[in-house]
Write an enzyme that holds these catalytic residues in place. Structure first.
Site, short mmCIF file in Angstrom:
data_model
loop_
_atom_site.label_atom_id
_atom_site.label_comp_id
_atom_site.label_asym_id
_atom_site.label_seq_id
_atom_site.Cartn_x
_atom_site.Cartn_y
_atom_site.Cartn_z
N GLU A 70 0.82 -1.21 0.00
CA GLU A 70 0.00 0.00 0.00
C GLU A 70 0.86 1.26 0.00
O GLU A 70 0.54 2.26 -0.65
CB GLU A 70 -0.93 0.00 1.22
N GLU A 345 3.58 -4.78 -9.84
CA GLU A 345 5.03 -4.55 -9.75
C GLU A 345 5.77 -5.40 -10.77
O GLU A 345 6.74 -4.95 -11.37
CB GLU A 345 5.51 -4.86 -8.33
#
Length: 430
Positions: A70, A345
């Site tokens: 986060e 990612e």
């Protein structure tokens, strides 16, 4: 939304209990965590509201996210807000040690990190007195009622971004719906990741909810040390190298079984295993030994040797290195109760995405990836081993990168609205 000058009965009850119980317990709990290595020795008092950095001059936005994924996602907002507001300073808070350590290697300019103070009157007062934020932005699911109330009471605008709430989380919060109704009334802007979350927030009392999608696909790629990457590319040259990470025990069992199957057809193949908790390196190494695989630890061996079959990436802050190194990544947390880790990612750095069947934490993200044929689900070791050698992995990776790029437009619109909340004279034209 209308602001409530006084707390509701539910919030007043929470504030009373936290004021009575937490101040005495907090130092004891923190010292116990410090002894177990879960707090940084030079920074644990930040959680009591004692700052370890100076407040910079000028407008300051406080952004909070609970943990590693986060916090890294907040960078999607930071870059765009800086573009609109060049003199803006950012304070990032989180709660976990890993988030602080990994963020340090990926820190945007004009930003600093502190740990979120515990939800006690004294810690909150010290924190807010020192930092004096012009805007407070909370991300995803982590809301501390006392801090929200005390921030709003000082006239500091509040925003909730990237809100995520599945049916299970909604049912848990519905038990204290009056508390959440009070909290949401104190936010000027609430932005949800998806339609289901928006509906849940409205049922809990939020009046107006935007839908801007997840911040994660728009975040900048993770950093990597250029020298380390070059050394690893040399060490793995001519080897079919793939990644499993961030992993938990069920992911590791699946990945090891799939790697054994792959070694049968390619004895030179290499698996990089990145456990979510590097401190569990010994258990991962034992699992490799039990599977009959030769393993090496990143923390004790800088590169794998030709004999290494599994290279255990037991370090923090190097996922950007591993995603750059491989063509295919099996995203961990997707075979057990964790319910998935962030696929973006890997996508941003050109790795094709494979995952298990359990992705509730990122249901909308994986749905979007599958709709674009940019990810593949595997259910067992055989399907994982087969997917590793599929001929379309490069095409999958390109499609996933394209989705991440397009998500930036939605983040830009959200950033524009957030910049409007910075009070004059600090607010810049948008």
């Amino acid at each position: 939304m209308a602001r409530r000058p006084r707390p509701s009965a539910a919030l007043a009850a929470y504030l009373g209990l936290s004021a009575a119980l937490l101040p005495a317990l907090a130092p004891l709990v923190l010292r116990r965590r410090l002894a177990r290595g879960k707090e940084l020795p030079d920074r644990w008092r930040e959680k009591l509201g004692h700052a370890t950095a100076q407040r910079p001059d000028g407008p300051l936005v406080w952004m909070h996210a609970v943990g590693l994924g986060e916090v890294l996602a907040l960078r999607a907002l930071i870059g765009q807000m800086h573009a609109r507001h060049p003199d803006l300073q950012i304070l990032i808070t989180s709660t976990t040690r890993a988030s602080a350590e990994v963020l340090a290697a990926n820190m945007p300019p004009r930003c600093r990190h502190q740990f979120l103070p515990l939800d006690t009157p004294g810690a909150a007062r010290r924190f807010l007195d020192h930092w004096r934020p012009d805007l407070a932005i909370w991300a995803e699911q982590d809301l501390w009622p006392g801090l929200v109330w005390r921030t709003a009471r000082r006239g500091i605008p509040l925003a909730l971004v990237g809100a995520r709430m599945n049916a299970r989380a909604y049912r848990a919060r519905a038990r204290v719906a009056p508390l959440y109704r009070d909290l949401f009334a104190r936010f000027t802007l609430i932005s949800a990741q998806d339609a289901d979350t928006a509906a849940h927030l409205k049922r809990l009392g939020a009046d107006t909810v935007r839908e801007d999608g997840s911040l994660k696909p728009a975040a900048p790629p993770l950093n990597a040390d250029a020298a380390a990457l070059a050394a690893m590319r040399t060490a793995t040259k001519a080897r079919a190298t793939w990644l499993a990470g961030p992993t938990h025990a069920p992911d590791e069992a699946l990945a090891l079984a799939a790697h054994r199957a792959r070694l049968a057809s390619d004895p030179n193949a290499l698996l990089i295993m990145a456990p979510r908790d590097p401190s569990l390196r010994d258990q991962v190494a034992q699992a490799c030994a039990d599977a009959g695989l030769r393993a090496a630890l990143r923390s004790t061996q800088p590169q794998p040797t030709p004999k290494t079959q599994v290279y255990i990436a037991d370090t923090f802050g190097e996922m950007g290195l591993w995603y750059r190194l491989v063509d295919v990544a099996f995203i961990g947390g997707t075979t057990g109760p964790v319910e998935g880790h962030n696929p973006w990612e890997a996508a941003q750095l050109g790795a094709a995405i494979l995952h298990g069947p359990r992705t509730a934490n990122f249901a909308a993200d994986y749905a979007a990836l599958h709709a674009a044929n940019a990810a593949r689900r595997v259910d067992d070791a055989d399907t994982l081993a087969a997917a590793l050698g599929a001929p379309d992995t490069a095409d999958m990776a390109r499609r996933a990168q394209g989705l991440a790029t397009r998500s930036m437009d939605r983040t830009a619109a959200l950033c524009q609205e957030l910049c409007r909340l910075i009070p004059p004279p600090h607010r810049s034209p948008t």
